[in-house]
Structure formats: C-alpha cells, structure tokens
Design a protein around this motif. Structure first.
Motif, PDB file in Angstrom:
ATOM      1  N   VAL A 205      -9.941   4.863  -1.599  1.00  0.00           N
ATOM      2  CA  VAL A 205      -8.671   5.519  -1.318  1.00  0.00           C
ATOM      3  C   VAL A 205      -8.609   5.852   0.162  1.00  0.00           C
ATOM      4  CG1 VAL A 205      -9.612   7.773  -1.978  1.00  0.00           C
ATOM      5  CG2 VAL A 205      -7.153   7.470  -1.940  1.00  0.00           C
ATOM      6  N   ALA A 220       2.501   0.745   3.533  1.00  0.00           N
ATOM      7  CA  ALA A 220       3.061  -0.598   3.364  1.00  0.00           C
ATOM      8  C   ALA A 220       1.983  -1.661   3.492  1.00  0.00           C
ATOM      9  CB  ALA A 220       4.163  -0.839   4.393  1.00  0.00           C
ATOM     10  N   ARG A 223      -4.170  -2.095   0.975  1.00  0.00           N
ATOM     11  CA  ARG A 223      -4.512  -2.786  -0.272  1.00  0.00           C
ATOM     12  C   ARG A 223      -5.365  -1.880  -1.156  1.00  0.00           C
ATOM     13  NH1 ARG A 223      -4.397  -8.153  -0.596  1.00  0.00           N
ATOM     14  NH2 ARG A 223      -4.776  -7.594  -2.748  1.00  0.00           N
ATOM     15  N   PRO A 225      -5.362   2.397  -2.801  1.00  0.00           N
ATOM     16  CA  PRO A 225      -4.457   3.529  -2.989  1.00  0.00           C
ATOM     17  C   PRO A 225      -4.433   4.434  -1.751  1.00  0.00           C
ATOM     18  CG  PRO A 225      -5.916   3.287  -4.893  1.00  0.00           C
ATOM     19  CD  PRO A 225      -6.429   2.364  -3.824  1.00  0.00           C
ATOM     20  N   VAL A 226      -3.266   5.011  -1.489  1.00  0.00           N
ATOM     21  CA  VAL A 226      -3.086   5.894  -0.333  1.00  0.00           C
ATOM     22  C   VAL A 226      -2.599   7.247  -0.841  1.00  0.00           C
ATOM     23  CG1 VAL A 226      -1.815   6.241   1.826  1.00  0.00           C
ATOM     24  CG2 VAL A 226      -2.464   3.925   1.127  1.00  0.00           C
ATOM     25  N   ILE A 227      -3.259   8.333  -0.426  1.00  0.00           N
ATOM     26  CA  ILE A 227      -2.710   9.660  -0.706  1.00  0.00           C
ATOM     27  C   ILE A 227      -1.759   9.964   0.449  1.00  0.00           C
ATOM     28  CG2 ILE A 227      -3.211  12.120  -0.951  1.00  0.00           C
ATOM     29  CD1 ILE A 227      -5.789  11.398  -2.365  1.00  0.00           C
ATOM     30  N   PHE A 401       1.439  10.174  -8.315  1.00  0.00           N
ATOM     31  CA  PHE A 401       0.331   9.449  -8.916  1.00  0.00           C
ATOM     32  C   PHE A 401      -0.981  10.046  -8.423  1.00  0.00           C
ATOM     33  CE2 PHE A 401      -1.811   5.377 -10.000  1.00  0.00           C
ATOM     34  CZ  PHE A 401      -1.269   5.216 -11.257  1.00  0.00           C
TER      35      PHE A 401
END
Lengths: 427, 427
Positions: A205, A220, A223, A225-227, A401
């Motif tokens: 992450v 954008a 690849r 997940p980004v918090i 999420f």
C-alpha cells in the motif's frame, strides 16, 4: 544501497529488502518493537546537535532557492519538533501491540472455532513533502504495527531525513530488528516515486501526503492500493433548533482556530428558521477576525448590515471549494434534507458537523451524511488521529475502502481468519 | 434503459442511476430491506416455471454452441437451485442489519465521544460467469448491506439473469425501495465491462468472480478498488508431533472431498520425523482414490512401495501449482521453519493448515503463515463464508487490503467515524 545506478534496479533492491524485513517484523515480539521505539526516542534527544547540523544544510539550500519563509519554517528541526517526535515514539511504545490480537473467536456447529487475527499489511510506501518529522512518525508507526516501510520524503529535506533515518536504523539494530524495516529512498530522482507505486510484488500500500494534485497523480498511476487524502471541504450545519451561543462558539472555532488544516470548516449552512438570529452574530465574529463571507442571496441580506463584514456573492464554484484561508461560504437552507443533500453533493466526504438540540435530526445527520467523520455539536477541527485517541496518525483517508478518516496503527493492519479444530473434516 | 446506443453512455446512465439508488438504500430501514428479501424469496418460488422457460433458452443456445455438459450443468436453474437461492434470501433477511451499528464509542479527555458507525460502501459492480444463482446472491447481499449494485453476468446466462433480475426489481419496488438498487447490464458487449471498472464516480468497488486470467485483467485495468480472488494453492502441513489417524483423515478430506473448489488442498508438507509413518498411510488412501502424487525425492522413496500409488517426481513448478484435480504435490521438510517458509513462498496466501498436537508449533503456524485463512487441525475445505458463519459470501479475497478471505456483508460496508459533542471546541 547506492542509488547511483539505474533507478528501477535500485528501487527493486529496496523493495526486495523491505519484503524480507517485513517477514521478520511480522514475527517480532512486542518487547523488541517497543525497545526500538524507546531507543529511537533516546537517540533523537541525544543527537539534537547533529540533527540540526544536517537540517541546516536543507534550510540554507531552501533559503538560497528563495523558498518562502513559511515553507522554510516547515522544514525546521527545532528542539521542540525533535522533542515532540521523541515523545511520540514513547507514546506509541506505550500503546498495546495491535499485532496478534485475536477477536470474534466463535464455535461453529461443525466443531471448529472461527475467529480473526490482526496481522501487519506487509510493506507500505510513504510519499511526503517538506516536514522531516513525518520520517519519524511513519517509521514509528511501521515499527509498532510490524510492517516494513519505504520512505520517500521531499528533496528539500533530504539531509534532515537521512540524519533521522540513521537514528531509526540504529535503534532497530540495537533492538535486534532488521535495519531494512525502515528504508529511506536516497535519491531525489522523481522516477523513484513512479517505481515505488508500481511494484505490487514488494509494496502492499502507498500513502501519499501532500497536495491534491500529487495525490490524484499517484492514485491514477499506482498499481498498488493507495490510502488517499484528497481535500477537506468541511461543513457546519446550524439546525432549526439550536443553542445559539454554543453554535457561534463552535462555528467560530471550526473556521478560525486554524485555517490551514484539512479539518477546518469551509462552508456554513444555516436553517432558514435560525438564519436571522444566527447569521448577524457569527457575522460579527467573522468581521472582527477578517473572515471573508461568500454568501447566497438570503445570507447576504442578513449579513450586509454587520459592521465591517466582508460579504460577497457566492458563485456555484464556492460550494465546492476548500479555501484553507480566512474565507467561508454561507448558505441558508430550507430544511435538514436540503442540508444533508448539499453536504453529500458539494462536500468532500471528509468531516461535517450538525449543531442542533433536536435528537432525531442529530441521528439523521449522523446516519445520512456520507463522510469519513460526521459530528454532532462539535468542531470539525476534532477530526484528527490524536483527538480520536489513535495515539498517532499516518494520514487521513477520504476513501471508503479499507481505512476511512484518520488512519492510525489499525489502518496499517489487516485481519486474517483463523480456524482452531480438533481434526474436523468437511462433510 | 436500453443498451442499443453507445455502450459508454449506457453504462454512465446505469452508473448514475445506481449512485442515486445507493443514497436511498443507505437510508433504508431494516424492515424494508428484509421485506424485499422475503418478497424475492416468495417470487422465486412462485415463478419457477417462467424462470425455467427463460433458462431453457440459455441451455438450448449453450448446447447448440457445443458447450461441454458440465458447463451446461452450471447454467441450469433446477428447482433445487431456485429453492436454495430463495432460502438464501430468507437467511439473509433473518440476519442482523449491519448498517448503522455503532461501535467503540468512547469518551475522550476533551469531552467528545468518538466511535464508529457501519455504513454501506455505496455501489459495487459484480462481474461473473455462467451460474445464474450468483445474480440472486449478489442482489440479496446488496439489499441487506444497503448498497446498490450493477451486475454483469455471463452472456451465456443472459436470459436466465434477466428473468431473475425482473423478480429482484419487483421485490424492491413492492418493498418501497428503488428498482435501480439492483441493475443488470443488459448487453453482452464486452466494452460494458471495461466501462464498469473505470467509472470511479459511479462505482466504489468491483468484485469479479471467474478464472484467474479474467481477474488479473480486471485488476490491471480497473480504476476502482477490486476485491480479487486469485488462486488457491492450499497446504496441509503434518508436524513432527501429530495424531496420525486424524492427520490421515483430515489430509484426505482436504484433498479429495471435492477437488475443484479453491479451498481444496494442492500441496502436502510432512515433517521428516513423521514422514516414514505418515506417508505410506496417506499414500494408500490416495492410491485407492486415484490421486497422483508429485513428490520430492524423500517422499517418493517412502511412497514408491505403496501398492497402486501413482508417484512421480515433482518439478519446481509443482510447488506453485493449483491443480483443481486429483493431483497433489508432496514434500518432506526438516522443520516447522522450513514448512512456514515454503507455504509463504509457494502458497497463494489463501488457506493453509497445520496438523499438530504441539501447542507452540500451532501458535507459530497461526501467527507466521501469511494467508487469508490459517488453520490448526482442520480441513482447508472449511474456508468458506457459510462455514465461517457469515451467512452468505459475495466472494473470497486473496488480498490483504480491506477484506481478506471469505467476504460477507461486512466486506460490503465501511466504518465512518462519529463524534458526539456538547459544544466542544478545539483548543
């Protein structure tokens, strides 16, 4: 590791080392992790001089580059800043270890017991700007949560970050933990960020902290997940039934206690039944503090007579704007429904509060406003990991999420299922 | 809505309608949601005939296209399948409503109370193949969890899915809920999937169910979070101290009770101290059931003498392979450490079990194996939402972020922060 060769190969080595360290960190005992955190606190205090020497290099370069003084200020490792991060390490050491916690263990009709165990996410990447104290905050949260992390600070703080990082590695090694549990990207080449966010094999992450543009770009291109922490267009809604005195105090605090944080209020909605009573009072406070009021026609009419008030017409864009300045948009609404719909449509799902004495209205606002933090009779400025009791904050998520709102240790963990049996088989 | 025009415009309309419906669903009371689920169960039973007529169109087309009979079987809406999904709707109606649940509400020193409220994610997209019963499973989970969903089933099941969907919409409307809470993509054009996974303004998460290739492609192209279910390379590890009789029973069950599900075991690790005692016994069971054993040299030597055993040399690739067939890879390991390292390196982080009578070893395996489900003395076949007591399962996640392992109602929700104050301000 030496970043002079190919950036992709360098980042791959950093990532692979983080993955190896993450396995050891996941297994590490609470005592070793807390020992590392206390050693780090001691090392920070003992090395104030060398830290400030390294910091001076960044400050001189920043001034030479003509950085504005507020920006230079954010770079400064003052004695107070260093003491604060050292205390933060000790506070995190004193918290319960989240890892290994077993919950909801229940017997099933088949005989097996099914529950969940809290485990680290693995490796997180942290991308941040200027403030070097984030280096220590991220490192200490990584250590406590049993993760490895890869830190990418701003180029303007590289000397300071390197000096802080050396102390982190020393504390890790002295506590018997792998030095690579916390790595700092030693190059200021921007290609390193591009690689960091596209190595799912090494990074679980990514947490960017910075302007909305930076975060949108990272989201954008990532690849992994980004918090994400985008903008904070926070609202105060003053309901039809309200303690006027309290409403003035809370609205003032939400807007003016500090205007630059994301949890500062940017928009004020007032029920029509209270507008004539409330707006002139808050208008006088805002006038005295130099807050510009961008108003709907109804609000403007009620505020125009306030001495010294800077009242202008709001445009449609104002309802969607995070000012981070002494500016507020103000709208009179006909109902709670209109207020909720306005917040859900124009807000940024960050933090919104209702000021009311009506219980059903408070509950409807709590349930129906779709924001990371929804409040009743409290200042939006409370939306913060420390104020919420998380002990520390790695960031604030505007996503739904995984983690939402202030993200502390728990946001850096995940729950796996555990099953305890006595030889049961599936029929 | 009519999909005859431009696919992108069509999907945008579907997405926008889902977003509007999601707001109403988030607000919907438990009684209305449960009413819709019970009406749906009744409608399914009352419309068995028409459902089977629609299903017959799909079956005829599948047979005409030369689909293999097992594939045609998966398409079939038998009376039993319809009764099962109807019962599933009733079971979900009987579960507690997850939405609005407030937890961890605690007083802070400032006077505010801080807690969390469970809320829907918003809109989820579901992409699946063949089995039309997934249409009802996804719809019922969406209704109960207060989400809206957009369903994209396989083209080979379109007539069946349309017939099922009409019943869902009828039940929603009769219960006073928006018909658009559950939408089915009415075109089989593949461009619709591409659009569905790249509309973050309308869709909060996508859940694909299908082969690994499909899921990897969707994950690579999606611009929204994906709950991914990749492969299940599950392990049984037989420890040095073990109840041999039980180990044979559980290992047999884990491999052969059903070979096609993702939670079937694909690889067997045996501690060297038990290999000579255990391998010939499980080998005899596997020989009788026609299970091919792909072995390391040590295991091969111990299994070669088992009458009728199909024993071959394992290649490196075998340790990483999900067979979903009567095949198992077998390796003798020197220690618990080697077993854990092997599982973490070669497994797919899905489900792994240790068979042991040694408590410290059981706890180490539980803590250190990095899989969605980690078990002690139980068959890997238990890794399932129903067996875990989730009541229903929308999918199984092999990710760590957000949801891990079997995903039920909780995986379709998120926790927002709530703050209850009495006029507190930030100092």
């Amino acid at each position: 590791m030496n970043p002079t060769d190919d950036i992709a190969a360098y980042m791959d080595r950093v990532g692979a080392a983080a993955r190896v360290a993450a396995t050891a960190m996941a297994r590490a005992g609470s005592a070793a992790k807390d020992d590392a955190l206390r050693r780090l606190a001691a090392a920070l205090r003992a090395n104030l001089g060398p830290l400030q020497q390294a910091n001076e290099l960044d400050l001189a370069a920043a001034r030479a580059a003509g950085l504005a003084e507020p920006m230079v200020d954010r770079l400064k490792l003052t004695a107070k800043v260093v003491e604060t991060v050292a205390e933060g390490c000790e506070q995190i050491a004193a918290m319960p270890d989240p890892i290994g916690e077993i919950s909801e263990l229940r017997r099933r009709p088949t005989g097996i017991s099914v529950g969940r165990m809290r485990v680290p996410l693995g490796v997180f990447g942290m991308i941040y700007e200027s403030r070097p104290n984030v280096t220590i905050e991220a490192a200490s949260l990584a250590i406590k949560s049993g993760n490895a992390c890869i830190l990418r600070g701003g180029s303007e703080a590289l000397h300071s970050n390197l000096a802080l990082w050396k102390l982190v590695q020393g504390a890790l090694v002295d506590a018997g933990l792998p030095a690579d549990a916390v790595q700092l990207v030693e190059t200021t080449d921007r290609a390193a960020v591009g690689r960091l966010i596209t190595m799912p094999q090494h990074v679980d992450v990514v947490i960017p902290r910075g302007g909305k543009g930076l975060i949108e770009r990272i989201a954008a291109e990532a690849r992994v997940p980004v918090i994400k922490h985008l903008d904070g267009n926070c609202h105060v809604y003053v309901d039809a039934e309200v303690d006027l005195e309290q409403a003035v105090t809370v609205t003032d605090n939400a807007k003016t206690q500090k205007v630059s944080p994301c949890n500062a209020t940017e928009s004020l909605l007032v029920h029509a039944a209270q507008a004539a009573a409330f707006l002139p009072r808050i208008g006088a406070v805002f006038a005295a503090k130099g807050v510009e009021m961008r108003c709907c026609p109804a609000a403007k009419a009620m505020l125009a007579a306030v001495p010294g008030a800077r009242v202008v017409d709001a445009t449609e864009a104002d309802w969607d704007t995070e000012y981070l300045a002494l500016v507020i948009s103000i709208k009179v609404v006909a109902s709670l429904d209109e207020a909720i719909a306005h917040v859900n449509r124009h807000g940024s799902h960050h933090t919104d509060t209702i000021l009311t004495t009506n219980h059903p209205n408070a509950m409807r606002f709590l349930r129906e406003v779709d924001s990371a933090s929804v409040m009743v009779n409290a200042s939006t400025r409370f939306a913060d990991g420390f104020e919420y009791g998380l002990g520390a904050e790695i960031g604030i998520s505007t996503d739904k999420f995984h983690a939402r709102g202030p993200v502390g240790l728990e946001g850096l963990t995940s729950l796996k299922w555990i099953v305890l049996g006595q030889g049961e088989i599936r029929r």
